[in-house]
Scaffold this motif. Structure first.
Motif, PDB file in Angstrom:
ATOM      1  N   THR A 615     -62.600 -20.031 -20.042  1.00  0.00           N
ATOM      2  CA  THR A 615     -62.132 -21.395 -19.781  1.00  0.00           C
ATOM      3  C   THR A 615     -63.114 -22.434 -20.320  1.00  0.00           C
ATOM      4  O   THR A 615     -62.695 -23.498 -20.805  1.00  0.00           O
ATOM      5  CB  THR A 615     -61.912 -21.598 -18.280  1.00  0.00           C
ATOM      6  OG1 THR A 615     -63.107 -21.237 -17.557  1.00  0.00           O
ATOM      7  CG2 THR A 615     -60.764 -20.728 -17.783  1.00  0.00           C
ATOM      8  N   GLY A 616     -64.407 -22.146 -20.230  1.00  0.00           N
ATOM      9  CA  GLY A 616     -65.392 -23.073 -20.769  1.00  0.00           C
ATOM     10  C   GLY A 616     -65.259 -23.252 -22.265  1.00  0.00           C
ATOM     11  O   GLY A 616     -65.358 -24.372 -22.795  1.00  0.00           O
ATOM     12  N   THR A 617     -65.015 -22.159 -22.968  1.00  0.00           N
ATOM     13  CA  THR A 617     -64.861 -22.230 -24.420  1.00  0.00           C
ATOM     14  C   THR A 617     -63.618 -23.020 -24.803  1.00  0.00           C
ATOM     15  O   THR A 617     -63.643 -23.817 -25.757  1.00  0.00           O
ATOM     16  CB  THR A 617     -64.785 -20.809 -25.006  1.00  0.00           C
ATOM     17  OG1 THR A 617     -66.000 -20.112 -24.700  1.00  0.00           O
ATOM     18  CG2 THR A 617     -64.595 -20.843 -26.514  1.00  0.00           C
ATOM     19  N   ILE A 618     -62.521 -22.822 -24.079  1.00  0.00           N
ATOM     20  CA  ILE A 618     -61.305 -23.582 -24.368  1.00  0.00           C
ATOM     21  C   ILE A 618     -61.557 -25.068 -24.179  1.00  0.00           C
ATOM     22  O   ILE A 618     -61.155 -25.907 -25.004  1.00  0.00           O
ATOM     23  CB  ILE A 618     -60.158 -23.108 -23.458  1.00  0.00           C
ATOM     24  CG1 ILE A 618     -59.835 -21.635 -23.724  1.00  0.00           C
ATOM     25  CG2 ILE A 618     -58.912 -23.959 -23.672  1.00  0.00           C
ATOM     26  CD1 ILE A 618     -59.449 -21.319 -25.139  1.00  0.00           C
ATOM     27  N   GLY A 619     -62.226 -25.430 -23.076  1.00  0.00           N
ATOM     28  CA  GLY A 619     -62.529 -26.838 -22.837  1.00  0.00           C
ATOM     29  C   GLY A 619     -63.426 -27.434 -23.904  1.00  0.00           C
ATOM     30  O   GLY A 619     -63.207 -28.567 -24.369  1.00  0.00           O
ATOM     31  N   PHE A 620     -64.439 -26.690 -24.329  1.00  0.00           N
ATOM     32  CA  PHE A 620     -65.358 -27.196 -25.354  1.00  0.00           C
ATOM     33  C   PHE A 620     -64.636 -27.396 -26.679  1.00  0.00           C
ATOM     34  O   PHE A 620     -64.808 -28.432 -27.339  1.00  0.00           O
ATOM     35  CB  PHE A 620     -66.525 -26.235 -25.533  1.00  0.00           C
ATOM     36  CG  PHE A 620     -67.402 -26.564 -26.705  1.00  0.00           C
ATOM     37  CD1 PHE A 620     -68.370 -27.544 -26.613  1.00  0.00           C
ATOM     38  CD2 PHE A 620     -67.233 -25.908 -27.921  1.00  0.00           C
ATOM     39  CE1 PHE A 620     -69.162 -27.877 -27.706  1.00  0.00           C
ATOM     40  CE2 PHE A 620     -68.009 -26.220 -29.016  1.00  0.00           C
ATOM     41  CZ  PHE A 620     -68.981 -27.211 -28.910  1.00  0.00           C
ATOM     42  N   CYS A 621     -63.857 -26.400 -27.091  1.00  0.00           N
ATOM     43  CA  CYS A 621     -63.161 -26.514 -28.381  1.00  0.00           C
ATOM     44  C   CYS A 621     -62.195 -27.691 -28.377  1.00  0.00           C
ATOM     45  O   CYS A 621     -62.056 -28.400 -29.387  1.00  0.00           O
ATOM     46  CB  CYS A 621     -62.415 -25.213 -28.687  1.00  0.00           C
ATOM     47  SG  CYS A 621     -63.497 -23.804 -29.002  1.00  0.00           S
ATOM     48  N   ALA A 622     -61.503 -27.913 -27.237  1.00  0.00           N
ATOM     49  CA  ALA A 622     -60.580 -29.043 -27.151  1.00  0.00           C
ATOM     50  C   ALA A 622     -61.327 -30.365 -27.257  1.00  0.00           C
ATOM     51  O   ALA A 622     -60.894 -31.284 -27.977  1.00  0.00           O
ATOM     52  CB  ALA A 622     -59.794 -28.973 -25.838  1.00  0.00           C
ATOM     53  N   CYS A 623     -62.447 -30.480 -26.561  1.00  0.00           N
ATOM     54  CA  CYS A 623     -63.231 -31.721 -26.620  1.00  0.00           C
ATOM     55  C   CYS A 623     -63.844 -31.932 -28.001  1.00  0.00           C
ATOM     56  O   CYS A 623     -63.940 -33.075 -28.482  1.00  0.00           O
ATOM     57  CB  CYS A 623     -64.325 -31.699 -25.549  1.00  0.00           C
ATOM     58  SG  CYS A 623     -63.697 -31.933 -23.881  1.00  0.00           S
ATOM     59  N   PHE A 624     -64.281 -30.867 -28.642  1.00  0.00           N
ATOM     60  CA  PHE A 624     -64.856 -30.984 -29.981  1.00  0.00           C
ATOM     61  C   PHE A 624     -63.813 -31.528 -30.956  1.00  0.00           C
ATOM     62  O   PHE A 624     -64.103 -32.423 -31.773  1.00  0.00           O
ATOM     63  CB  PHE A 624     -65.367 -29.626 -30.447  1.00  0.00           C
ATOM     64  CG  PHE A 624     -66.160 -29.670 -31.715  1.00  0.00           C
ATOM     65  CD1 PHE A 624     -67.486 -30.035 -31.703  1.00  0.00           C
ATOM     66  CD2 PHE A 624     -65.563 -29.365 -32.930  1.00  0.00           C
ATOM     67  CE1 PHE A 624     -68.229 -30.094 -32.884  1.00  0.00           C
ATOM     68  CE2 PHE A 624     -66.284 -29.409 -34.109  1.00  0.00           C
ATOM     69  CZ  PHE A 624     -67.622 -29.778 -34.086  1.00  0.00           C
ATOM     70  N   TRP A 625     -62.602 -31.006 -30.856  1.00  0.00           N
ATOM     71  CA  TRP A 625     -61.513 -31.512 -31.713  1.00  0.00           C
ATOM     72  C   TRP A 625     -61.218 -32.967 -31.377  1.00  0.00           C
ATOM     73  O   TRP A 625     -61.016 -33.801 -32.268  1.00  0.00           O
ATOM     74  CB  TRP A 625     -60.266 -30.657 -31.507  1.00  0.00           C
ATOM     75  CG  TRP A 625     -59.039 -31.261 -32.120  1.00  0.00           C
ATOM     76  CD1 TRP A 625     -58.618 -31.168 -33.408  1.00  0.00           C
ATOM     77  CD2 TRP A 625     -58.075 -32.092 -31.446  1.00  0.00           C
ATOM     78  NE1 TRP A 625     -57.461 -31.875 -33.597  1.00  0.00           N
ATOM     79  CE2 TRP A 625     -57.097 -32.450 -32.405  1.00  0.00           C
ATOM     80  CE3 TRP A 625     -57.939 -32.549 -30.145  1.00  0.00           C
ATOM     81  CZ2 TRP A 625     -56.003 -33.252 -32.087  1.00  0.00           C
ATOM     82  CZ3 TRP A 625     -56.847 -33.350 -29.822  1.00  0.00           C
ATOM     83  CH2 TRP A 625     -55.899 -33.695 -30.787  1.00  0.00           C
ATOM     84  N   PHE A 626     -61.192 -33.307 -30.084  1.00  0.00           N
ATOM     85  CA  PHE A 626     -60.882 -34.659 -29.636  1.00  0.00           C
ATOM     86  C   PHE A 626     -61.920 -35.651 -30.144  1.00  0.00           C
ATOM     87  O   PHE A 626     -61.572 -36.727 -30.674  1.00  0.00           O
ATOM     88  CB  PHE A 626     -60.810 -34.673 -28.113  1.00  0.00           C
ATOM     89  CG  PHE A 626     -60.657 -36.038 -27.510  1.00  0.00           C
ATOM     90  CD1 PHE A 626     -59.445 -36.701 -27.558  1.00  0.00           C
ATOM     91  CD2 PHE A 626     -61.732 -36.661 -26.879  1.00  0.00           C
ATOM     92  CE1 PHE A 626     -59.297 -37.966 -27.001  1.00  0.00           C
ATOM     93  CE2 PHE A 626     -61.598 -37.925 -26.327  1.00  0.00           C
ATOM     94  CZ  PHE A 626     -60.379 -38.583 -26.384  1.00  0.00           C
ATOM     95  N   VAL A 627     -63.188 -35.327 -29.996  1.00  0.00           N
ATOM     96  CA  VAL A 627     -64.248 -36.239 -30.424  1.00  0.00           C
ATOM     97  C   VAL A 627     -64.219 -36.414 -31.940  1.00  0.00           C
ATOM     98  O   VAL A 627     -64.370 -37.540 -32.460  1.00  0.00           O
ATOM     99  CB  VAL A 627     -65.622 -35.720 -29.943  1.00  0.00           C
ATOM    100  CG1 VAL A 627     -66.753 -36.546 -30.535  1.00  0.00           C
ATOM    101  CG2 VAL A 627     -65.696 -35.742 -28.421  1.00  0.00           C
TER     102      VAL A 627
END
Length: 637
Positions: A615-627
């Motif tokens: 779950t942490g990796t999914i959240g990080f990848c989503a935020c990285f794309w968002f930023v």
């Protein structure tokens, strides 16, 4: 609007797939039906003794049951060994469609140790598991309210009761087995397929005049008729020095059940409404978060970007704060090498989980293939090391790192080391209890060879490829001097963000989690992989969306330390998972032994840790794309 349309279409497709009737003609590839002619020998195999109270399996012949002249172990895959399955031959043999009654298996005289073993296993509610033509034996329990009957796998070793008005409870063994084999006859030939295997266990203190190894005539059951528990028959008590005669009956019953559907009764689950409630509950959470993300993306961000591209810098400063940190938003986080390791490991866990659920959804991991699920997960984990290395190496290069070999080494050993150390300690405890669930030394060696011989080289290969792959430049440049971070409001506090961000992904899956824990710890089948796949997709969407929402609020408050925060926000759902496991242990399980409790919490720690990484990796990848997306959409002077 595009995201809403995609989400709606995915929801409709998943619901349609769930509503489709199951294909009765499909079965596990590689497992073919076997035709039995009249009179052909049917061999019954025995499996481990299991208990939901101790969670410690034992070999069938750990107790003083009837043994064949030579005990042969059936071919086992890696998953069967890890599950503690021990499939062996037995003295029970049938002839297809030929009734047998009052057949003597053997007699055994119990010594003190044997009697004690039986009593202990009865106290711990152990069940005996047998297999006929790859079907587990089951006790049929009729259901009320015109519902279909329910199968209960295996039968109890015995029971405790008061005898002849005595106050002390006495121990009795189920020494007579009344088997029923259901078969489906081929209309064109005389052959038949086995489609059901049921048993009614009885306790009978058998009496005889003269013992004959070839043909002993018992006074307590009559050849030619099925044995039943009649009034006046004394149950077989367990005491040191007692002689026990083991007997069985075999009856055959024609059935309309097709061979491809013979597992349906075993897999019958009466909680479909609860499953649908789980899906609806999860979808509501996803729609709520999707609305927030859509509001941020379509209104706030688009308005901000338009203003930034038209107004002066001073006017923008009064509008909001997320652009003000553009020169710091891509500043390297603390311990960025460790972050790369966790992201790479998360990609590995995601790949293993997604492919396993996909295979199970397609029917490749049927319960008839014992140990297949565990075997697939082990080998997928090993070969997904390539993705882990590539992800960690590529991210390491994006963060301007140079020592990719050190990052590769951590990726290859950090999580597997925690996993293997915990598993080794738990296995030592199981071995100390003399349980068949202990993984043999040879199997442990195979696991180590898979780790060092395949997984580690693949991680290094993937890391090398990832580091050599060109990376995309960040949309904005980073200043040398970091911008001071203003005092943050209470709702941006990292602890609050983690607690709030973690509860929503957990809320999306906790109902399905109940069924998964029940199947693992209460010896039940889990085969609703369609629901599981939907819940898994919902979990991914929820983790991504809640991380994006909280990351946006953080940037608006001019706090650019989003790297680790984005990982921990959704990863905190693992904390709720472990707390729920504690609740489940206290409410649903009846474990009293210390070793069994340590096993439970040890394995749930491993699962929770893997859930945190996923779950942490999914959240990080989503935020990285968002930023990357929002800062590439504005003009920076």
């Amino acid at each position: 609007m595009g995201e809403w349309m995609i989400l709606t279409l995915c929801t409709i497709v998943m619901v349609v797939l769930m509503k489709m009737p199951p294909a009765n003609g499909f079965y596990l590839p590689g497992v073919a039906p076997r035709d039995f002619q009249r009179g052909e020998t049917l061999e019954v195999k025995v499996n481990k003794l299991t208990s939901t109270k101790t969670q410690l399996p034992y070999d069938y012949y750990f107790l003083s049951y009837c043994k064949p002249p030579k005990i042969r172990n059936s071919a086992e895959n890696l998953g069967e060994v890890l599950r503690g399955d021990r499939i062996e031959n037995s003295v029970y043999t049938f002839n297809m469609r030929e009734q047998q009654s009052c057949k003597v298996a053997c007699r055994a005289k119990l010594d003190h140790a044997s009697a004690k073993n039986f009593k202990v296993k009865i106290d711990d509610d152990y069940r005996v598991n047998m297999i006929l033509d790859n079907l587990p034996v089951a006790v049929l329990w009729p259901s009320r309210d015109e519902k279909p009957a329910v199968y209960e796998r295996g039968f109890r070793v015995g029971f405790k009761d008061e005898l002849f008005g005595m106050k002390d409870q006495r121990y009795f063994i189920y020494n007579h087995l009344n088997f029923k084999v259901k078969y489906h006859k081929d209309p064109d030939t005389d052959s038949a397929l086995v489609v059901g295997f049921e048993v009614i266990p009885l306790s009978i203190s058998h009496k005889y005049s003269i013992w004959n190894d070839n043909n002993t005539r018992l006074k307590t059951c009559k050849p030619g008729t099925n044995t039943v528990q009649q009034p006046g028959i004394v149950p077989q008590e367990i005491e040191s020095g007692t002689e026990i005669v083991f007997t069985y009956d075999v009856s055959f019953e024609s059935s309309d059940i097709k061979w491809a559907s013979r597992w349906d009764t075993y897999l019958l689950m009466s909680d479909n409404q609860i499953h649908w409630f789980s899906i609806i509950n999860s979808l509501i959470i996803v729609l709520f978060l999707s609305g927030m993300v859509a509001m941020i993306m379509m209104k706030t961000l688009y308005r901000d970007i338009a203003n930034y591209n038209q107004l002066d810098q001073d006017e923008v400063h009064e509008e909001t704060g997320w652009k003000l940190v553009h020169a710091d938003v891509f500043r390297l986080p603390n311990n960025y090498s460790l972050l790369c390791v966790y992201v790479g490991t998360g990609v590995q866990v995601f790949g293993m989980t997604f492919v396993t659920i996909a295979f199970a959804l397609l029917g490749f991991l049927s319960p008839s293939n014992r140990g297949g699920l565990m075997t697939v997960m082990v080998f997928l984990w090993v070969f997904m090391g390539l993705l882990a290395g590539y992800s960690s190496g590529h991210l390491h290069k994006m963060l301007k790192g140079t020592d990719w070999k050190k990052t590769s080494l951590k990726t290859a050993f950090m999580f597997p080391s925690v996993l293997f150390t915990t598993f080794f300690i738990l296995n030592a405890l199981i071995w100390g209890e003399k349980s068949s669930g202990a993984v043999p030394f040879g199997t442990m060696l195979v696991i180590v060879l898979l780790w060092f011989g395949i997984s580690v080289p693949l991680v290094f290969l993937g890391s090398y490829l990832g580091f050599k792959t060109p990376v995309k430049e960040n949309p904005v440049k980073t200043n040398k001097i970091p911008r001071p971070i203003p005092l943050q409001p209470w709702y941006i506090n990292p602890l609050f963000a983690m607690l709030f961000g973690g509860i929503l992904p957990f809320a999306a899956v906790f109902i399905e989690l109940f069924f998964i824990l029940t199947s693992v710890w209460l010896n039940q089948f889990y085969y609703i992989f369609g629901f599981l796949f939907i819940v898994f997709v919902i979990l991914l969407i929820t983790c991504a969306e809640i991380s994006i929402v909280l990351c946006y609020f953080q940037l608006c408050n001019e706090d650019y330390r989003w790297w680790w925060r984005s990982y921990l926000t959704s990863g905190a759902s693992a904390l709720y998972l472990f707390l729920y496991c504690i609740f489940y242990f206290c409410v649903k399980l009846e474990i009293t032994k210390l070793v069994s409790a340590i096993l439970y919490f040890g394995y749930m720690f491993i699962i929770s840790y893997a859930f945190f990484i996923l779950t942490g990796t999914i959240g990080f990848c989503a935020c990285f794309w968002f930023v990357q997306k929002i800062y590439s959409s504005v003009k920076i002077d």
